[in-house]
Design an enzyme around this catalytic site. Structure first.
Site: not given
Ligand code: 5GP
Ligand code: ZN
Length: 139
Positions: A102, A104
């Site tokens: 993903h 951001h």
């Molecule tokens: P990472 O920490 O892997 O870079 O980012 C994962 C992102 O996914 C986090 O910012 C977290 O808030 C988001 N996230 C996790 N679970 C969910 C969900 O069920 N729905 C949405 N919309 N975002 C999620």
């Protein structure tokens, strides 16, 4: 299309978990982050399950980057931030918590002092919905 039944983002792609969607095409999806680091924090993902940058095909990366750019442009039009960061993590050492690639899209305000590893906190759903509506109408 590759999918992982235990992956939260694959469940969002499959419609098993709701999201506030901003954009969708054959290969990608963009939606609001549930634990926003800043108002308007959104995510762009491939619909197929690829764990990280290194494992995914270049064409899928290109499609997801294009979607992130569209969201960044809409965030810019809708919220007029002082800047926008695209942030992308690979592996737990880089604070990747969801193992589905993903990007951001992070609207920034001068002096917001947002740290790169911001540490997700539960979001205010009303505030997320309000930002979603503004960005959605600018897509
Ligand atoms: P990472 O920490 O892997 O870079 O980012 C994962 C992102 O996914 C986090 O910012 C977290 O808030 C988001 N996230 C996790 N679970 C969910 C969900 O069920 N729905 C949405 N919309 N975002 C999620
Ligand atoms: Zn997945």
């Amino acid at each position: 299309m590759t999918s992982d039944p235990d992956c939260i983002f694959c469940k969002i792609v499959a419609g098993q978990i709701p999201c506030l969607s901003l954009y969708e095409d054959d290969e990608t999806l963009a939606f609001m982050d549930i634990n926003p680091a800043n108002t308007g924090h959104a995510l762009a993902i491939p619909k197929a399950h690829w764990q990280d940058l290194m494992s995914m095909p270049d064409a899928t990366l290109a499609a997801t980057a294009r979607t992130a750019k569209q969201v960044a442009a809409a965030v810019h039009r809708a919220l007029n931030p002082d800047g926008v960061n695209l942030v992308q993590a690979n592996g737990p050492g880089a604070a990747q918590s969801v193992l589905h690639f993903h990007i951001h899209v992070l609207p920034r305000r001068s002096g917001d002092e947002l740290k790169l590893n911001w540490g997700p906190l539960p979001g205010d759903m009303e505030a997320i919905r309000a930002a979603h509506q503004r960005i959605q109408s600018a897509m």
